[in-house]
Design a protein around this motif. Structure first.
Motif: not given
Length: 352
Positions: A285-288, A295-303, A308-311
């Protein structure tokens, strides 16, 4: 045959009945009522208007009105019986004609969508239902929370909306296997777009898939099957869009054409994620989310409702387990393709 002569065909024996009823005060016999019903059926089969037929009966009543002060009640009762029986026969013939038309329409739709009939004969039958199979057609399929049939409120409302908006545009609306199907000329995409909008709104959910325009009678089958495959594909990919087009998802059938090769890629690229604590699911799910967010870490973390650190930690863990770095453009394509394959194959919930 003149109009009066034609009308007289459906009044056979009527004046004689009135005369006898006036003389005896009796009611109509079963045989006489059956005769009236048979004449009503004949009139319906001949395409006569029921309104004009009732008017003819009333005119014949006036013309043949028998004398005698005591005859009025009996004659009016006889008129009521005769006209009622005649109308019953007429309506029975109409219902039978409707059922026969519905059966013919259903048979045509089955043959059209499954390609089971001679194409020349199919094209001839298509004109009866408003389609010109010499043109290219596209098919849209709507799947809702509930199964649809021809009498469902959703079906009637969508059909009314299409007719009100486009009138006679050689459009065919039908139901098949609990789904709502719209067939329209391939150069009138606005029809299918409007159908999709109405079907989704009226059904309060569900999804609509639109196949690509294809030529000829065989093209209708091709576009229909493409729309069905697109619906299935959208479900397996967990797409959120209510309307999906086959033209926009062409890459996915290509990816899954060789299922064994895709399964090998998923096992090779993502199989090591199963060794993670909690299994492969969270990291997949993290990769998805990471790929879907560009591939924007901040946006993926929000979703994912993560910091961001955990992501970043999860992405590093994926790198450790698989040897592929999601942030590396060289590795990214392999991982993203494998993630798509995992969705399509239902991995890791299903063994591959």
């Amino acid at each position: 045959m003149t109009e009066p002569e034609a009308a007289q065909r459906y009044l056979d024996g009527y004046a004689e009945i009135l005369a006898e009823v006036s003389a005896t005060g009796r009611r109509l016999t079963r045989e006489e009522l059956d005769q009236r019903r048979a004449l009503g059926e004949r009139a319906a089969d001949d395409g006569r208007s029921l309104r004009s037929l009732v008017r003819d009966h009333l005119a014949a009543t006036r013309a043949a009105w028998p004398g005698g002060p005591g005859s009025t009640g009996s004659v009016l009762a006889a008129v009521e019986q005769a006209v009622d029986a005649f109308a019953e026969g007429y309506e029975r013939a109409q219902r039978l004609a409707v059922r026969e038309e519905e059966a013919a329409r259903r048979e045509f739709i089955d043959d059209l969508l499954y390609g089971r009939s001679d194409l020349g004969r199919l094209a001839e039958r298509a004109e009866r239902f408003g389609l010109l199979l010499s043109r290219a057609h596209a098919v849209a399929v709507a799947q809702g929370p509930e199964a649809y049939d021809d009498t469902a409120p959703v079906t009637r409302r969508v059909e009314a909306a299409l007719i009100a908006r486009f009138g006679d545009r050689h459009i065919l609306l039908a139901t098949k296997n609990g789904q709502l199907v719209c067939i329209a000329p391939g150069d009138q995409d606005e029809v299918l777009a409007y159908f999709a909008k109405q079907a989704w709104a009226v059904a309060n959910g569900g999804r609509v898939a639109i196949g690509r325009p294809q030529p000829g009678a065989g093209g209708v089958v091709h576009s229909y099957e493409e729309a069905l495959s697109t619906l299935d594909l959208a479900d397996r990919l967990h797409l959120e869009e209510p309307v999906v087009r086959a033209a926009d998802l062409l890459v996915y059938p290509v990816l899954t054409r060789d299922r064994q090769a895709m399964a090998d890629l998923v096992r090779s690229a993502l199989g090591p994620l199963q060794d993670a604590r909690g299994g492969a699911g969270p990291l997949l799910k993290t990769l998805e989310a990471y790929f879907e967010s560009g591939c924007v870490a901040a946006e993926a973390a929000r979703r994912l409702a993560l910091s961001v650190r955990a992501l970043t930690y999860r992405l590093e863990r994926i790198h450790q387990l698989t040897g592929a770095n999601p942030a590396d453009p060289v590795h990214r394509y392999t991982l993203q393709t494998a993630v798509i394959g995992a969705r399509l194959l239902g991995w890791p919930a299903q063994e591959i």
